[in-house]
Design a protein around this motif. Structure first.
Motif, mmCIF file in Angstrom:
data_model
loop_
_atom_site.group_PDB
_atom_site.id
_atom_site.type_symbol
_atom_site.label_atom_id
_atom_site.label_comp_id
_atom_site.label_asym_id
_atom_site.label_seq_id
_atom_site.Cartn_x
_atom_site.Cartn_y
_atom_site.Cartn_z
ATOM 1 N N ASP A 120 0.815 -1.230 0.000
ATOM 2 C CA ASP A 120 0.000 0.000 0.000
ATOM 3 C C ASP A 120 0.840 1.268 0.000
ATOM 4 O O ASP A 120 0.565 2.201 0.750
ATOM 5 C CB ASP A 120 -0.963 0.015 1.191
ATOM 6 C CG ASP A 120 -2.025 -1.064 1.070
ATOM 7 O OD1 ASP A 120 -2.487 -1.311 -0.058
ATOM 8 O OD2 ASP A 120 -2.379 -1.669 2.103
ATOM 9 N N ARG A 122 1.291 4.476 -1.413
ATOM 10 C CA ARG A 122 0.522 5.344 -2.309
ATOM 11 C C ARG A 122 1.487 6.154 -3.180
ATOM 12 O O ARG A 122 2.532 6.601 -2.707
ATOM 13 C CB ARG A 122 -0.340 6.297 -1.484
ATOM 14 C CG ARG A 122 -1.314 7.097 -2.357
ATOM 15 C CD ARG A 122 -1.925 8.219 -1.560
ATOM 16 N NE ARG A 122 -2.947 8.918 -2.321
ATOM 17 C CZ ARG A 122 -2.705 9.942 -3.114
ATOM 18 N NH1 ARG A 122 -1.482 10.397 -3.280
ATOM 19 N NH2 ARG A 122 -3.701 10.539 -3.753
ATOM 20 N N GLU A 124 1.761 9.025 -6.717
ATOM 21 C CA GLU A 124 1.149 9.862 -7.752
ATOM 22 C C GLU A 124 2.118 9.887 -8.914
ATOM 23 O O GLU A 124 3.285 10.215 -8.752
ATOM 24 C CB GLU A 124 0.956 11.291 -7.232
ATOM 25 C CG GLU A 124 -0.093 11.394 -6.146
ATOM 26 C CD GLU A 124 0.258 12.415 -5.088
ATOM 27 O OE1 GLU A 124 1.191 13.211 -5.314
ATOM 28 O OE2 GLU A 124 -0.398 12.402 -4.036
ATOM 29 N N ILE A 135 -2.956 7.642 -10.182
ATOM 30 C CA ILE A 135 -2.863 7.586 -8.724
ATOM 31 C C ILE A 135 -3.142 6.163 -8.266
ATOM 32 O O ILE A 135 -4.117 5.543 -8.703
ATOM 33 C CB ILE A 135 -3.839 8.584 -8.074
ATOM 34 C CG1 ILE A 135 -3.448 10.002 -8.504
ATOM 35 C CG2 ILE A 135 -3.798 8.469 -6.543
ATOM 36 C CD1 ILE A 135 -4.346 11.089 -8.002
ATOM 37 N N GLY A 136 -2.249 5.652 -7.441
ATOM 38 C CA GLY A 136 -2.454 4.263 -7.044
ATOM 39 C C GLY A 136 -1.596 3.846 -5.872
ATOM 40 O O GLY A 136 -1.109 4.672 -5.100
ATOM 41 N N ARG A 137 -1.456 2.531 -5.777
ATOM 42 C CA ARG A 137 -0.692 1.933 -4.686
ATOM 43 C C ARG A 137 0.265 0.907 -5.268
ATOM 44 O O ARG A 137 -0.094 0.182 -6.199
ATOM 45 C CB ARG A 137 -1.623 1.196 -3.720
ATOM 46 C CG ARG A 137 -2.620 2.091 -3.029
ATOM 47 C CD ARG A 137 -3.512 1.294 -2.121
ATOM 48 N NE ARG A 137 -4.410 0.410 -2.857
ATOM 49 C CZ ARG A 137 -5.266 -0.418 -2.278
ATOM 50 N NH1 ARG A 137 -5.313 -0.513 -0.968
ATOM 51 N NH2 ARG A 137 -6.059 -1.172 -2.992
ATOM 52 N N ALA A 194 -3.626 1.009 -9.999
ATOM 53 C CA ALA A 194 -3.759 2.460 -10.128
ATOM 54 C C ALA A 194 -4.949 2.850 -10.984
ATOM 55 O O ALA A 194 -5.405 2.096 -11.846
ATOM 56 C CB ALA A 194 -2.475 3.039 -10.738
ATOM 57 N N PRO A 242 -8.462 1.056 -6.573
ATOM 58 C CA PRO A 242 -8.115 2.192 -5.728
ATOM 59 C C PRO A 242 -9.335 3.112 -5.592
ATOM 60 O O PRO A 242 -10.093 3.264 -6.547
ATOM 61 C CB PRO A 242 -7.000 2.889 -6.495
ATOM 62 C CG PRO A 242 -6.556 1.939 -7.540
ATOM 63 C CD PRO A 242 -7.691 0.997 -7.786
ATOM 64 N N HIS A 244 -9.187 6.288 -5.045
ATOM 65 C CA HIS A 244 -8.893 7.656 -5.467
ATOM 66 C C HIS A 244 -8.732 7.710 -6.981
ATOM 67 O O HIS A 244 -8.678 6.692 -7.640
ATOM 68 C CB HIS A 244 -7.637 8.151 -4.773
ATOM 69 C CG HIS A 244 -6.673 7.043 -4.451
ATOM 70 N ND1 HIS A 244 -6.415 6.621 -3.174
ATOM 71 C CD2 HIS A 244 -5.989 6.212 -5.262
ATOM 72 C CE1 HIS A 244 -5.571 5.606 -3.214
ATOM 73 N NE2 HIS A 244 -5.296 5.340 -4.457
#
Ligand SMILES: Nc1nc2c(ncn2[C@@H]2O[C@H](COP(=O)(O)OP(=O)(O)OP(=O)(O)O)[C@@H](O)[C@H]2O)c(=O)[nH]1
Ligand SMILES: [Zn+2]
Length: 245
Positions: A120, A122, A124, A135-137, A194, A242, A244
């Motif tokens: 996890d 995170r 950008e 945007i992801g992990r 992402a 995700p 976001h």
């Protein structure tokens, strides 16, 4: 004449520290150096033809005019300078040497030889086709061979590649291959999930879609039990989109 950025910015600082950096880099293994070349060293793009800050700001004014607005109106007057500063943040990865981040390792681990997983993380990043956020992990794991690296460095490694123009597949490979080449562990696993804003805020307009990519090296590729253990630890490795982006 040098512009303000060339005199004071991170760019100038980066160039001026080139000589000091030469020593530790010279001690790198040939494998690490090869990895750096294949994964794209930031400094290889320190080209003399980089535009000045003023030129970059002028380009933003052109885009504002292209969008249909007036760059001279009060609300937009400082926007080109702000955008250029934002770009320095978004693309800081070009000024980071990923292999150097992993140079410091610890060998006193009492024979610890189990999997190390940082999940996890995170990040950008920015889509190289549309220049909008990804945007992801990221989940990063390795099976150590005698030495380990500070865990924050795994997150820094993700950022070093995320803060560039990217496609997700390339970023996944770059993170895994750098870790493998520099640390030379028994294996490396990287999974990235992402959301791509080029698919949510434009184009096909599909929010909630996650792209999942992975790279398995060494034991993670060859041994199904190791791979299963990794996916169990990261929670299925991408079953969840995700939230976001
Ligand atoms: N494989 C991959 N594709 C990506 C990534 N980021 C964006 N893309 C895709 O790159 C493609 C670029 O396609 P083009 O047809 O050249 O560009 P476009 O006309 O803007 O495409 P649309 O997004 O379909 O409107 C699109 O399908 C994007 O969804 C990524 O990280 N990996
Ligand atoms: Zn895109």
């Amino acid at each position: 004449m040098l512009d303000e950025h060339d005199r004071d910015g991170a760019w100038a600082q980066n160039r001026s520290t080139g000589a000091e950096r030469a020593k530790p880099r010279a001690r790198k293994t040939s494998k690490a150096v090869k990895a750096e070349a294949s994964t794209g060293s930031a400094r290889s793009r320190d080209a003399a033809d980089r535009p000045t800050r003023k030129e970059a700001e002028a380009a933003v004014r052109t885009l504002l005019r292209w969008a249909g607005d007036d760059p001279a109106r009060e609300g937009l007057r400082d926007t080109p300078a702000r955008v250029v500063r934002a770009y320095e943040e978004f693309f800081a990865g070009y000024r980071t040497d990923p292999a150097e981040l992993l140079a410091r390792t610890f060998e006193e681990v009492e024979g610890y030889d189990e999997m190390i997983v940082l999940r996890d993380i995170r990040f950008e990043s920015y889509c190289e086709h549309h220049m909008v956020p990804i945007i992801g992990r990221a989940h990063v794991a390795y099976l150590p061979r005698h030495r380990v690296v500070g865990i924050s460095k795994l997150a820094r490694l993700v950022d070093a590649y995320a803060k560039r123009l990217q496609i997700q597949e390339k970023m996944t490979v770059q993170i895994a291959d750098t870790l493998q080449a520099v640390l030379q562990p028994k294996g490396v696993a990287v999974v990235i999930e992402a959301a791509h804003q080029c698919m949510t805020t434009r184009g096909v307009h599909k929010p909630g879609v996650a792209m999942v990519t992975s790279r398995m090296l060494g034991a993670f590729r060859d041994d199904a039990t190791t791979r299963r253990e990794f996916f169990a630890l990261v929670g299925g490795g991408g079953a969840q989109a995700p939230t976001h982006g």
